[in-house]
Design a protein around this motif. Structure first.
Motif, PDB file in Angstrom:
ATOM      1  N   ALA A  96       1.984   7.203  -4.436  1.00 11.94           N
ATOM      2  CA  ALA A  96       2.916   7.313  -3.125  1.00 11.94           C
ATOM      3  C   ALA A  96       4.539   7.226  -3.398  1.00 11.94           C
ATOM      4  O   ALA A  96       5.336   8.094  -2.880  1.00 11.94           O
ATOM      5  N   LEU A  97       5.058   6.384  -4.560  1.00 10.24           N
ATOM      6  CA  LEU A  97       6.360   6.504  -4.888  1.00 10.24           C
ATOM      7  C   LEU A  97       6.773   7.604  -5.486  1.00 10.24           C
ATOM      8  O   LEU A  97       7.726   8.142  -5.424  1.00 10.24           O
ATOM      9  N   ALA A  98       5.901   8.221  -6.393  1.00 10.56           N
ATOM     10  CA  ALA A  98       5.900   9.651  -7.073  1.00 10.56           C
ATOM     11  C   ALA A  98       6.235  10.727  -5.838  1.00 10.56           C
ATOM     12  O   ALA A  98       7.000  11.577  -6.067  1.00 10.56           O
ATOM     13  N   GLU A  99       5.622  10.677  -4.917  1.00 10.35           N
ATOM     14  CA  GLU A  99       5.761  11.708  -3.832  1.00 10.35           C
ATOM     15  C   GLU A  99       7.044  11.801  -3.354  1.00 10.35           C
ATOM     16  O   GLU A  99       7.608  12.996  -3.235  1.00 10.35           O
ATOM     17  N   VAL A 100       7.844  10.410  -3.260  1.00 10.18           N
ATOM     18  CA  VAL A 100       9.158  10.606  -2.633  1.00 10.18           C
ATOM     19  C   VAL A 100      10.185  10.888  -3.816  1.00 10.18           C
ATOM     20  O   VAL A 100      10.877  11.598  -3.934  1.00 10.18           O
ATOM     21  N   GLY A 101       9.776  10.074  -5.212  1.00  8.14           N
ATOM     22  CA  GLY A 101      10.859  10.099  -6.300  1.00  8.14           C
ATOM     23  C   GLY A 101      10.608  11.297  -7.293  1.00  8.14           C
ATOM     24  O   GLY A 101      11.507  11.806  -7.553  1.00  8.14           O
ATOM     25  N   SER A 111      17.573   7.647  -2.678  1.00 12.11           N
ATOM     26  CA  SER A 111      18.617   8.724  -2.571  1.00 12.11           C
ATOM     27  C   SER A 111      19.700   8.431  -3.612  1.00 12.11           C
ATOM     28  O   SER A 111      20.637   9.380  -3.756  1.00 12.11           O
ATOM     29  N   TRP A 112      19.893   7.114  -3.890  1.00  8.69           N
ATOM     30  CA  TRP A 112      20.700   6.748  -5.052  1.00  8.69           C
ATOM     31  C   TRP A 112      20.467   6.095  -6.184  1.00  8.69           C
ATOM     32  O   TRP A 112      21.131   5.924  -7.178  1.00  8.69           O
ATOM     33  N   ALA A 113      19.127   5.690  -6.422  1.00  8.08           N
ATOM     34  CA  ALA A 113      18.787   4.780  -7.498  1.00  8.08           C
ATOM     35  C   ALA A 113      17.991   5.890  -8.567  1.00  8.08           C
ATOM     36  O   ALA A 113      16.980   6.247  -8.002  1.00  8.08           O
ATOM     37  N   ILE A 134       0.898  -1.363   0.097  1.00  7.01           N
ATOM     38  CA  ILE A 134       0.074   0.051  -0.127  1.00  7.01           C
ATOM     39  C   ILE A 134       0.979   1.121  -0.056  1.00  7.01           C
ATOM     40  O   ILE A 134       2.100   1.136   0.440  1.00  7.01           O
ATOM     41  N   GLY A 135       0.434   2.258  -0.544  1.00  5.42           N
ATOM     42  CA  GLY A 135       1.059   3.684  -0.604  1.00  5.42           C
ATOM     43  C   GLY A 135       1.799   4.034   0.686  1.00  5.42           C
ATOM     44  O   GLY A 135       3.127   4.323   0.412  1.00  5.42           O
ATOM     45  N   LYS A 136       1.184   4.037   1.689  1.00  2.00           N
ATOM     46  CA  LYS A 136       1.998   4.407   3.091  1.00  2.00           C
ATOM     47  C   LYS A 136       3.108   3.489   3.077  1.00  2.00           C
ATOM     48  O   LYS A 136       4.407   4.223   3.561  1.00  2.00           O
ATOM     49  N   THR A 137       3.208   2.402   2.897  1.00  2.41           N
ATOM     50  CA  THR A 137       4.291   1.315   3.134  1.00  2.41           C
ATOM     51  C   THR A 137       5.271   1.634   2.235  1.00  2.41           C
ATOM     52  O   THR A 137       6.585   1.835   2.623  1.00  2.41           O
ATOM     53  N   VAL A 138       5.164   1.624   1.098  1.00  5.55           N
ATOM     54  CA  VAL A 138       6.026   1.926  -0.278  1.00  5.55           C
ATOM     55  C   VAL A 138       6.702   3.054   0.000  1.00  5.55           C
ATOM     56  O   VAL A 138       8.132   3.125  -0.228  1.00  5.55           O
ATOM     57  N   CYS A 139       5.887   4.179   0.483  1.00  5.89           N
ATOM     58  CA  CYS A 139       6.697   5.626   0.710  1.00  5.89           C
ATOM     59  C   CYS A 139       7.883   5.430   1.630  1.00  5.89           C
ATOM     60  O   CYS A 139       8.985   5.998   1.319  1.00  5.89           O
ATOM     61  N   THR A 140       7.798   4.627   2.635  1.00  9.21           N
ATOM     62  CA  THR A 140       8.714   4.656   3.807  1.00  9.21           C
ATOM     63  C   THR A 140       9.650   3.705   3.086  1.00  9.21           C
ATOM     64  O   THR A 140      10.878   4.048   3.473  1.00  9.21           O
ATOM     65  N   GLN A 141       9.533   2.755   2.619  1.00  9.66           N
ATOM     66  CA  GLN A 141      10.364   1.542   2.032  1.00  9.66           C
ATOM     67  C   GLN A 141      11.109   2.324   1.080  1.00  9.66           C
ATOM     68  O   GLN A 141      12.514   2.032   0.865  1.00  9.66           O
ATOM     69  N   GLN A 147      12.153   5.733   0.506  1.00  7.66           N
ATOM     70  CA  GLN A 147      12.942   6.659   1.096  1.00  7.66           C
ATOM     71  C   GLN A 147      13.839   6.424   2.272  1.00  7.66           C
ATOM     72  O   GLN A 147      14.709   6.877   2.611  1.00  7.66           O
ATOM     73  N   GLY A 148      13.105   5.404   3.126  1.00  9.87           N
ATOM     74  CA  GLY A 148      13.874   5.212   4.407  1.00  9.87           C
ATOM     75  C   GLY A 148      14.354   3.890   4.586  1.00  9.87           C
ATOM     76  O   GLY A 148      15.101   3.452   3.682  1.00  9.87           O
ATOM     77  N   GLY A 149      14.290   3.383   5.834  1.00  4.08           N
ATOM     78  CA  GLY A 149      14.876   2.079   6.119  1.00  4.08           C
ATOM     79  C   GLY A 149      16.451   2.080   6.118  1.00  4.08           C
ATOM     80  O   GLY A 149      17.066   3.213   6.080  1.00  4.08           O
ATOM     81  N   MET A 150      17.042   1.027   5.911  1.00  2.00           N
ATOM     82  CA  MET A 150      18.528   1.047   5.708  1.00  2.00           C
ATOM     83  C   MET A 150      18.961   1.336   4.531  1.00  2.00           C
ATOM     84  O   MET A 150      20.127   2.090   4.315  1.00  2.00           O
TER      85      MET A 150
END
Ligand code: S5P
Length: 479
Positions: free
Chosen positions: A352-357, A334-336, A317-324, A326-329
């Motif tokens: 959701a991914l677009a919001e970050v990317g 930030s690099w791909a 779901i959107g919320k989860t992929v957003c965090t996955q 941009q965040g986590g380990m």
């Protein structure tokens, strides 16, 4: 002569009557709309037609004088035809598997044969010649020679020429124009349908490579855009960068560096870097990940001028992929430069991914089709993936696909499951050759993993794949 003509006339009318030949509007696998459709699968329900097909094909073969030791039908429709020909004429047959078994011998060709044997290929209908070529490649992989092929019906869209270029002579029992003129002469078809179909054939010649961006129904055929042109004209800056790299380095190769050690990953990226437009990672395969690795990878990307594609296949779901994302380990965004997503959760995943990317200028590919046996990414699912992409062109830059899904040059088609030694692995992966991926499947970028990383000389292999992929691309431009 007259009686032979009558025989063919009756045969063509019979095919028309049993609806093995149909006229109307039909959507082909490539997306093209065709005014004519051949469904020769139905002939298995008509033993008299099977007999006629087999007799006519054998007579045509005999007239050519070509020599061969066995006969192989292109799976699946031509399999029963080849069987009839072989049984009726007491001739040995070979069977080509479409998928490698994941147990036992894992042979792609069944039957008895020796190195250097010559095999005749039997096919029902030839359009671009791609299926005959795939069967020929499978036979040639087993050191079986292929010099001739016989087809029941040649659609006259360039398959004959394309096969000749590959050293395979194609003989046909009947041609599409013969079908049209016969049915018109015998008052089975009106001249409008005949003209429309003739126009369609002329406008949709393949002469080798399939350009699925070709429009059907006699409309203007768009020219294939070169990498250079796409590097200027595509709307997404990332797509323009990718094509500019491809044009400059003369490569459409993406190497999938699937390693568990970071040193191996970086060494491989450094080695193949000069020959690729993209390096694809599965960063979560690394056993010794530190953020320094992605910094070093970025430096290699700058050094060799390639983009980085993290094959994360987001699918939640959107919320989860957003965090996955941009965040986590891994902090993928930030690099791909590029990542990818399954359409299964619905359009929310893209927003959701677009919001970050999007603010970072990143791009995403929809996993619209997969290379693995029995996968579910087909039909309506694939269509939904295309819709999702089309509605989000400012972030979705293309597809992971096994065929050409869009005529829009803004979308990049990347095809995994590519290996010069075709076949598959024991876990369901299926391979096609670089040529097939580009010319038949419409790949803009070929994704190669073990074909390169598992080779004894990965650098040599990368050069070989680069050359094969790029010359296949040049071929598509020349037609
Ligand atoms: O359908 C797919 C999609 C992908 S992204 N089939 C695939 O094989 N892939 C990926 O491409 C897969 O995860 C792997 O990283 C690469 C193929 O590797 P190879 O070693 O089989 O060439």
């Amino acid at each position: 002569m007259a009686s032979q003509d009558n025989r063919l006339d009756n045969f063509i009318v019979k095919l028309f009557e049993i609806e093995a030949i149909k006229f109307g509007t039909f959507k082909l696998k490539s997306g093209i709309e065709s005014p004519v459709y051949f469904d020769l699968r139905v002939i298995v329900s008509f033993p008299d037609v099977m007999n006629q097909v087999s007799a006519l094909m054998w007579e045509t073969i005999e007239k050519t004088g070509c020599k061969f030791k066995s006969i192989c039908g292109v799976p699946y429709t031509a399999l029963p035809i080849a069987t009839c020909i072989c049984v009726q004429n007491n001739f040995p047959m070979l069977i080509r598997r479409k998928e490698a078994k994941d147990y036992g011998t894992r042979r792609m060709i069944e039957g008895r044969y020796e190195d250097g044997d010559v095999c005749l290929i039997v096919e029902d209908v030839v359009t671009s010649g791609s299926s005959v070529r795939e069967t020929a490649e499978s036979l040639q992989n087993e050191k079986i020679k292929v010099t001739d092929a016989i087809v029941l019906l040649d659609r006259e869209q360039g398959g004959k020429v394309a096969l000749e270029r590959k050293g395979i002579k194609l003989y046909s029992v009947i041609t599409l124009s013969q079908v049209l003129s016969t049915l018109e002469r015998l008052n089975r078809l009106d001249s409008d349908t005949v003209n429309r179909t003739n126009r369609f054939i002329q406008d949709n010649r393949f002469d080798g490579p399939v350009d699925a961006s070709k429009a059907g129904n006699g409309s203007t055929v768009p020219k294939v855009m070169s990498h250079k042109e796409r590097g200027v004209k595509c709307s997404h800056p990332l797509v323009r960068s990718l094509y500019s790299i491809m044009a400059q380095k003369e490569t459409n190769l993406c190497v999938s560096v699937d390693c568990s050690s970071s040193q191996e990953l970086l060494q491989m990226a450094d080695k193949v870097g000069p020959h690729v437009c993209l390096v694809k990672t599965h960063i979560d395969m690394l056993e010794d990940f530190t953020t320094d690795i992605t910094d070093q990878l970025q430096r290699l990307a700058d050094k060799h001028n390639f983009l980085i594609f993290e094959d994360r296949k987001f699918g939640d779901i959107g919320k989860t992929v957003c965090t996955q994302y941009q965040g986590g380990m891994y902090k993928i965004s930030s690099w791909a430069h590029i990542t990818n997503a399954h359409p299964v959760p619905g359009p929310g995943i893209v927003s959701a991914l677009a919001e970050v990317g999007k603010p970072l200028g990143r791009g995403c590919l929809m996993v619209a089709e997969m290379s693995s046996a029995g996968n579910l990414a087909t039909g309506e699912y694939t269509k939904a993936a295309v819709k999702m992409a089309e509605g989000n062109k400012d972030f979705v830059i293309g597809y992971i696909s096994q065929s050409r899904l869009s005529t829009d040059p803004d979308f990049v088609h990347m095809t995994p499951g590519v290996k010069i030694q075709m076949g598959g692995d024991s876990l369901g992966q299926r391979y096609v050759s670089p040529q097939t991926a580009v010319t038949e499947r419409g790949a803009d970028v070929i994704i190669v993993g073990r074909g390169i990383t598992g080779a004894s000389d990965p650098l040599g292999a990368a050069k070989e794949y680069k050359q094969a992929g790029y010359s296949a691309y040049l071929n598509t431009l020349n037609h």
